[in-house]
Design an enzyme around this catalytic site. Sequence first.
Site, short mmCIF file in Angstrom:
data_model
loop_
_atom_site.label_atom_id
_atom_site.label_comp_id
_atom_site.label_asym_id
_atom_site.label_seq_id
_atom_site.Cartn_x
_atom_site.Cartn_y
_atom_site.Cartn_z
N TYR A 34 15.25 7.25 -17.84
CA TYR A 34 13.94 7.39 -17.20
C TYR A 34 12.88 6.60 -17.96
CZ TYR A 34 10.10 9.63 -14.68
OH TYR A 34 9.01 9.86 -13.89
N PHE B 208 -1.88 -13.68 1.84
CA PHE B 208 -0.69 -13.18 2.53
C PHE B 208 -1.05 -11.90 3.31
CE2 PHE B 208 3.37 -10.76 2.50
CZ PHE B 208 4.06 -11.60 3.35
N ASP B 209 -0.30 -11.57 4.34
CA ASP B 209 -0.71 -10.45 5.21
C ASP B 209 -0.82 -9.10 4.50
OD1 ASP B 209 2.08 -10.49 5.06
OD2 ASP B 209 2.40 -9.77 7.07
N ASP C 204 -0.91 -14.57 -6.76
CA ASP C 204 0.08 -13.90 -5.92
C ASP C 204 1.29 -14.83 -6.02
OD1 ASP C 204 1.66 -12.82 -4.01
OD2 ASP C 204 0.20 -12.93 -2.38
N ALA D 123 4.76 -14.81 -5.61
CA ALA D 123 6.09 -14.64 -5.02
C ALA D 123 6.97 -15.89 -5.13
CB ALA D 123 5.96 -14.21 -3.56
N LYS E 135 11.52 -12.74 -3.64
CA LYS E 135 11.47 -14.18 -3.33
C LYS E 135 12.10 -14.93 -4.51
CE LYS E 135 8.71 -12.51 -0.04
NZ LYS E 135 7.37 -12.17 -0.39
N HIS F 256 2.19 -6.41 13.54
CA HIS F 256 3.34 -7.26 13.90
C HIS F 256 4.69 -6.58 13.68
CE1 HIS F 256 2.19 -7.98 9.74
NE2 HIS F 256 3.42 -8.40 9.47
C1 PLP Z 1 6.34 -11.25 0.30
C2 PLP Z 1 5.00 -11.48 -0.23
C3 PLP Z 1 4.17 -10.44 -0.63
C4 PLP Z 1 4.56 -8.99 -0.47
O1 PLP Z 1 5.71 -8.69 -1.14
P1 PLP Z 1 6.80 -7.60 -0.60
O2 PLP Z 1 7.84 -7.66 -1.65
O3 PLP Z 1 7.25 -8.04 0.74
O4 PLP Z 1 6.10 -6.29 -0.55
C5 PLP Z 1 2.93 -10.76 -1.14
N1 PLP Z 1 2.53 -12.03 -1.23
C6 PLP Z 1 3.29 -13.07 -0.85
C7 PLP Z 1 2.79 -14.46 -0.99
C8 PLP Z 1 4.55 -12.83 -0.33
O5 PLP Z 1 5.27 -13.86 0.09
#
Ligand code: PLP
Length: 458
Positions: A72, A124-125, A215, A217, A258, A450
């Site tokens: 843990y 990003f969304d 951000d 990813a 990603k 979506h």
């Molecule tokens: C996928 C993504 C996110 C969100 O991540 P999740 O793992 O899907 O929650 C945030 N920003 C970008 C640029 C992404 O491609």
Amino acid sequence: MKLPFAESFKIKMVEPIRKSTREERIGWIKDAKYNLFNLRSDQVFIDLLTDSGTGAMSDRQWAAMMIGDESYAGASSYFKMKNAIKSILGFEYFLPTHQGRAAENVLFSVLVKEGNLVPGNSHFDTTKGHIEFRKAKAIDCTIDEAFDTTVLHPFKGNVDLNKLETVLKNNPKEKIPFIIVTVTCNSSGGQPVSMNNLKEVSAMAKKYGIPVIFDAARFAENAYFIKLREKGYENKTIKEIVAEMFSYADAMTMSAKKDAIVNMGGFIAMRDKELFRQASVFNIMFEGYITYGGMSGRDMNALAQGLDEGTEFDYLETRIKQVEYLGEKIKSYGVPLQEPFGGHAIFVDAKKFLSHIPKEEFQAQTLGIELYIEGGVRSVEIGAILADRDPITRVNRYPALELLRLAIPRRVYTNNHMDYIAASLGNVYERRLEIRHGFAIKYEAPIMRHFTVEMEKV
Ligand SMILES: *Cc1c(COP(=O)(O)O)cnc(C)c1O
């Protein structure tokens, strides 16, 4: 003769996928309320819905999973992840989270307040969702070139420094908790941000006393493009480029699904101990204790290994060349695409593809449904449905680009699959004028509609 390019891996395990008939698919997509998210995966032949968590892990990642430490608190897996983040990305502090949006939720719980403004490059969304959910506003400062699919610009993810400075100059510092730079920029088509742009954004942010958050990813794909396209970086390793990129950030959120090539996982990393402490409170509340934060020990091990593999040139070259291969193939059929091709996906310009369908009938969604019916290929709409309604006026937002995204999972499909996808899209392009009507929304959720939208034929 010059030897052709070949993948830098061989295949050790396979998973059968199922073909279907056109009639089956017509029925299935109708039952799915014309929302591709509602299809069962066995109703899909080639799944390009997302490259998120859909990659194939390496033998080394699987081996690392076997020695995961499920304690843990203070698990060795936590320290493996900590070491990888420190040595590859350069951050002292980090918090594991179950995925990228969870990282946003935790970090923004500390930083974003009602009435705030968050400038960035095509948020990003889920990022935008977490900003708007807190009654703050995301301000898009991406360069204009990003919104014309035919303009060839090597770094279409760049932040427009004039747009950014306008926001910083005209608002009190207290209203702007941070600037967010998405690398690569997912919403503008997987387009990279140049090192020079990152450097300039960082300098401007310093001048105004505002932190910069990445951000991150697809940071490794971004680094690959810097190596290939930006002067002065051609002889640097990906890891050297990555280290410089993150030197311009104060903190980062990561969807490890990603570029860390894992099926689940994410994290926040930062330099500031006080921010780490404040974020820890929310991490414990929403995700889990600070040394696992929603992840299993085995998953943290795979993530640490994936960060290392994901920042190796040979892996990235194989990956991005496959995306490019698909792009070139589709282009040879005359289909309008976002160019230059992005790192993780090919984006079809649905506004041009189905120019005879009004935008109110959701061109990209219509195209996605047609592509599924044609070949059993699942793609995703990056257009007006995703853009959602304005949170205040509730009016539908129609973005500058109406795209259909074909996201390529990492190390999963072969180039024969790419040929099949391209041919399917080519066939739809040939019969595009026979597509007379688009779709209308029958049900939608109040935010991020979506995923669960239900549609009907117009
Ligand atoms: C996928 C993504 C996110 C969100 O991540 P999740 O793992 O899907 O929650 C945030 N920003 C970008 C640029 C992404 O491609």
